[in-house]
Design an enzyme around this catalytic site. Structure first.
Site, PDB file in Angstrom:
ATOM      1  N   HIS A   1       0.826  -1.210   0.000  1.00 46.44           N
ATOM      2  CA  HIS A   1       0.000   0.000   0.000  1.00 46.44           C
ATOM      3  C   HIS A   1       0.862   1.263   0.000  1.00 46.44           C
ATOM      4  O   HIS A   1       1.859   1.350   0.723  1.00 46.44           O
ATOM      5  CB  HIS A   1      -0.902   0.005   1.236  1.00 46.44           C
ATOM      6  CG  HIS A   1      -1.699   1.263   1.403  1.00 46.44           C
ATOM      7  ND1 HIS A   1      -2.621   1.684   0.475  1.00 46.44           N
ATOM      8  CD2 HIS A   1      -1.714   2.198   2.396  1.00 46.44           C
ATOM      9  CE1 HIS A   1      -3.175   2.819   0.892  1.00 46.44           C
ATOM     10  NE2 HIS A   1      -2.635   3.156   2.039  1.00 46.44           N
ATOM     11  N   SER A   2       0.480   2.237  -0.844  1.00 45.07           N
ATOM     12  CA  SER A   2       1.075   3.571  -0.824  1.00 45.07           C
ATOM     13  C   SER A   2       2.607   3.510  -0.948  1.00 45.07           C
ATOM     14  O   SER A   2       3.131   3.046  -1.949  1.00 45.07           O
ATOM     15  CB  SER A   2       0.640   4.301   0.444  1.00 45.07           C
ATOM     16  OG  SER A   2       0.956   5.663   0.389  1.00 45.07           O
TER      17      SER A   2
END
Length: 416
Positions: A292-293
């Site tokens: 994620h991210s």
């Protein structure tokens, strides 16, 4: 908007000082007089009224909060969700309270990883001495021995730690959306081994040692009268500096220094370290990443540093609103081509889940996560990610061996 008591008292004096400072040298005497007046004001009592002590509970029960059966954080007595603005117009105090609760949440999630998910906490560096700073990751019992599948989870940047996607979601929404626990439980149920990275645990903080500076007058050959004058000026300067610091930060927090963890001083270093010492040693035929991210950026950096090994072991990568950039990170053509075939990025978008989203970068396909909230992209794309992994695994299994053989002969021929 309310104004604090101390501000009401000091505001006229500050205005006067500002006006005087715009004058010439002959105004210095007035400035000194006003500073002396300020020095006589006892800020301790004023600040106690302005800001309560930064002394918070160290348990959820102390905060009078608990997670209900739906995994939602609720007040024990009122049943209400968490309230950030607990004290009106005291933003710093409210923020510190929120951060203190966040630290408790982090420990709570660690407990869930061990007790509910049956993961083991593994200390790193693996050869750390007793005295050096350490971090840790979490692994399932079969993470290195599972012959079929291994799932690796990497969260983004910021205050989140192992097992979390977003602290804000844990506190304001629920554990399912804010943690990696649903991913871990489903992965285990479907026969995956699991490794949970902890890329933001890069250093430990220790209190700075107090440095006692010996007065220069002790060893000076200056006349006693001159030394006394210098000491008096020095004391007055320190008194004024302490006064202004006292008002700016009335509850001075301890000064700390950071001791970085060997070979894990950044998310990128951490990803490479865990790859070298754990993932690369795993028996799994198919390794899958969920990143994620900033975790996506860390994965791309891992590919750049360990391209051949990653291509050999990793079957598919699910990115959720990844912030990687193949140009800035200087990912080569072969990496970009591999990402187009083996990665998918579920990005924040108002479009329905899995709707194709146009990309300006020549790397992996981008599809909608079914939400325009960055922190929710992992949770909203949860079912699609597992479907993506299943399809990737089946495609790899059903791939024709002759095609693989031709490719291997071609590589050998090119090398010759």
């Amino acid at each position: 908007m309310s104004i604090s008591l101390s501000s009401l008292i000091l505001l006229p004096i500050w205005i006067n000082m500002a006006q005087i400072q715009q004058g010439g040298p002959d105004e210095k005497e007035k400035t000194t007089a006003l500073k002396d007046l300020l020095s006589r004001i006892d800020l301790d009592e004023l600040m106690k009224k302005d800001e309560p002590p930064l002394d918070f509970p160290d348990t959820l029960e102390g905060f009078e909060y608990a997670f209900n059966e739906k995994g939602q954080l609720r007040h024990i007595k009122t049943g209400e969700p968490f309230v950030f603005n607990y004290r009106e117009d005291l933003h710093r105090w409210n923020q510190k309270r929120y951060e203190a609760l966040g630290e408790i949440i982090t420990k709570y999630v660690y407990e869930l990883l061990e007790k509910d998910c049956n993961l083991k906490k593994i200390s790193i560096p693996v050869d750390a001495t007793e005295s050096e700073p350490k971090s840790f990751i979490f692994m399932s019992e079969d993470a290195l021995t599972n012959p079929q599948k291994l799932m690796v989870l990497i969260h983004g940047s910021g205050v989140v730690r192992a097992g979390q996607w977003a602290r804000r979601l844990i506190i304001n929404e629920d554990l399912d959306s804010g943690t990696q626990i649903p991913f871990i439980k489903r992965a285990v149920a479907e026969g995956y081994g699991v490794i949970v990275l902890n890329p933001n645990e890069n250093y430990i903080e220790v209190e700075k040692p107090k440095i006692h500076v010996q007065s220069s007058s002790d060893s000076s050959d200056e006349p006693a009268e001159k030394r006394e004058r210098k000491d008096k000026v020095s004391k007055e300067t320190k008194k004024r500096r302490d006064f202004y610091e006292k008002y700016r930060n009335p509850q001075r927090e301890k000064e700390v220094m950071q001791l970085f963890i060997r070979e894990n001083g950044s998310p990128e270093e951490h990803a490479i370290y865990v790859w070298d010492h754990f993932i690369a040693q795993a028996a799994a035929e198919n390794v899958f990443f969920v990143a994620h991210s900033y975790g996506g950026l860390a994965f791309v950096e891992l590919m750049i540093q360990r391209e051949a090994d990653v291509k050999n072991k990793v079957t598919a990568v699910a990115l959720t609103d990844s912030v990687h950039n193949v140009w800035h990170q200087e990912a080569g053509k072969t990496i970009r081509e591999w990402m187009r075939e083996n990665c998918c990025n579920w990005v924040s978008s108002s479009e329905p889940l899995d709707t194709s989203v146009e990309s300006m970068l020549p790397d992996c396909p981008r599809v909608s996560a079914g939400t325009d909230r960055h922190e929710l992209t992992s949770w909203k794309s949860f079912p699609s990610i597992f479907k993506f992994f299943t399809e990737a695994s089946e495609a790899k299994t059903s791939s024709l061996k002759p095609a693989v053989t031709r490719r291997s002969h071609r590589i050998k021929h090119e090398e010759l």
